[in-house]
Design an enzyme around this catalytic site. Structure first.
Site, PDB file in Angstrom:
ATOM      1  N   HIS A 107       0.869  -1.179   0.000  1.00 40.98           N
ATOM      2  CA  HIS A 107       0.000   0.000   0.000  1.00 40.98           C
ATOM      3  C   HIS A 107       0.906   1.229   0.000  1.00 40.98           C
ATOM      4  CE1 HIS A 107      -2.976  -2.903   2.074  1.00 40.98           C
ATOM      5  NE2 HIS A 107      -3.139  -2.913   0.759  1.00 40.98           N
TER       6      HIS A 107
ATOM      7  N   GLU B  73       1.522   4.064   2.628  1.00 43.32           N
ATOM      8  CA  GLU B  73       2.018   3.688   3.960  1.00 43.32           C
ATOM      9  C   GLU B  73       3.543   3.804   3.964  1.00 43.32           C
ATOM     10  OE1 GLU B  73      -1.875   0.797   4.270  1.00 43.32           O
ATOM     11  OE2 GLU B  73       0.100  -0.120   4.368  1.00 43.32           O
TER      12      GLU B  73
ATOM     13  N   HIS C  36       3.360  -2.544   6.975  1.00 41.98           N
ATOM     14  CA  HIS C  36       2.258  -1.635   6.620  1.00 41.98           C
ATOM     15  C   HIS C  36       2.135  -0.482   7.605  1.00 41.98           C
ATOM     16  CE1 HIS C  36      -0.109  -4.148   3.649  1.00 41.98           C
ATOM     17  NE2 HIS C  36       0.774  -5.025   4.086  1.00 41.98           N
TER      18      HIS C  36
ATOM     19  N   GLU D 215       1.923  -3.549  11.518  1.00 42.61           N
ATOM     20  CA  GLU D 215       1.191  -2.290  11.282  1.00 42.61           C
ATOM     21  C   GLU D 215       1.733  -1.206  12.207  1.00 42.61           C
ATOM     22  OE1 GLU D 215      -1.196  -1.703   9.087  1.00 42.61           O
ATOM     23  OE2 GLU D 215      -1.903  -3.696   8.461  1.00 42.61           O
TER      24      GLU D 215
HETATM   25 ZN    ZN Z   1      -1.534  -1.546   4.350  1.00 44.17          ZN
END
Ligand code: ZN
Length: 382
Positions: free
Chosen positions: A164, A167, A257, A333
């Site tokens: 992504h 990010e 992420h 994350e």
């Molecule tokens: Zn992500």
């Protein structure tokens, strides 16, 4: 001088709807061929010494409306030091108020990580003795999918990030990991290189990165929903990385992420995969607990809900790799907001903290090195 806003540069994203002197009404542009948007990055010029108000109006339709409350935009005048700007969120409007000292100020959803910096990272890492820099394939825009490899050990460790593209903390994390792994004076790195072979893909989605996307590649594909069936037409970025993984095998994988809404660092696992075993799950749990003990920037209380048995989405890389290789796989994350257990009012979550976290992640891997099983080699998959 008239204040102006610009976004035609690497990862630039904003549209000016209206300007009333030093008050701007703005909207974030959606990823191409997609409804996702949340990443913004733009330059303000011609406003030295004046209080400027920047109002982002289209937050309601963004990918993660929960990302805006208690969030602060990042601002930099030298494009090196990115701090939190005074930001409020009321009636679906994100309002940034800032008085630049100079005639240039850059604003972004998080400290940007430009493609030029990516190439600098690959180049300086490749110059380190014992490092191989491979091009695994090409994105749809023709950019390289770069993989840096180092170490002589049996354990095959894959670290990959920025599926992504908005990010950006993921690539800051990668820079921290590669700087540590290539530091000849870092004892844990030297030891890890004896026991592991590292395969590091710092940026899975260069097209989305250049284009200023939040979540997708050049044709609107969310790469982390492609791992069960990547295709040359929609997701060559995933296809070339998964093929390389099939060739080496995978014993430990981390997908890096950022999370828009949750103000903590956390790890998500692979609980719902059909082939789940207690032993595989125990190693995953032990890794999280080891990391939580090592650093106050990581915790295991807050995170995503756990998927029920057999219900894992195998289009996501962590689930696909855990199922495919029987390995320990996880999704790391980091917050766009801050770690509320250890808040920093000046910076929030930052590039520096992302890089330090990478060092602790590698140290946690070292703590577990004797219990992680290396699968028989030869590209065998389940
Ligand atoms: Zn992500």
């Amino acid at each position: 001088m008239t204040a102006m806003i610009h976004a035609r540069f690497d990862s630039g994203n904003i549209r000016v709807l209206d300007q009333r002197g030093d008050v701007f009404d703005l909207e974030i542009v959606a990823d191409r061929d997609s409804d996702f948007y949340q990443w913004f990055h733009f330059r303000l010029s011609g406003a030295a010494g004046r209080a400027v108000t920047l109002r982002i109006l289209n937050t309601r339709g963004s990918a993660y409306p929960g990302g805006w409350p208690n969030y602060a935009a990042r601002v930099s005048e030298d494009r090196i030091d990115w701090r939190q700007a005074p930001t409020t969120y009321t009636d679906d409007v994100l309002e940034i108020r800032y008085t630049p000292a100079s005639d240039g100020a850059w604003f972004a959803y998080f400290a940007p990580y430009a493609m030029e910096r990516h190439h600098d990272l690959i180049a300086r890492t490749a110059m380190t003795p014992g490092v191989t820099a491979r091009v695994l394939g090409y994105s749809l825009d023709g950019q390289t999918i770069d993989c840096v490899e180092l170490g002589d050990g049996l354990l095959q460790v894959w670290l990959y990030g920025r599926q992504h593209p908005g990010e950006t903390m993921a690539e800051w994390w990668m820079e921290g990991a590669l700087d540590m792994l290539t530091d000849p004076h870092a004892p844990i790195a030297r030891a890890l290189r004896q026991r592991c072979t590292f395969h590091v893909v710092p940026n899975m989605n260069p097209d989305g990165s250049s284009r200023g996307h939040l979540r997708t590649n050049a044709v609107g594909t969310n790469l982390n929903r492609e791992w069960h069936a990547p295709s040359p037409e929609r997701s060559p970025e995933v296809l070339c990385v998964r093929d390389a993984m099939d060739a080496t095998g995978v014993d430990f994988a981390m997908d890096v992420h950022g999370d828009e809404a949750i103000p903590y660092v956390f790890i998500a696992g692979f609980e719902g995969i059909p082939a789940w075993t207690e032993a595989q799950g125990a190693l995953y749990t032990r890794y999280r607990e080891t990391l939580a003990r090592r650093t106050p920037d990581f915790q295991v209380q807050h995170g995503y809900p756990i998927t029920g048995p057999g219900r894992a989405n195998l289009s996501m890389s962590t689930n696909q790799l855990a199922e495919r290789f029987g390995c320990v796989a996880m999704t790391l994350e980091m917050p766009f907001k801050d770690n509320d257990d250890l808040p920093d009012p000046d910076y929030g979550w930052s590039p520096g903290r992302s890089m330090r976290l990478a060092e602790d992640c590698l140290a946690a891997l070292w703590e577990m090195i004797d219990v992680l099983p290396a699968a028989p080699r030869g590209g065998t998959t389940r």
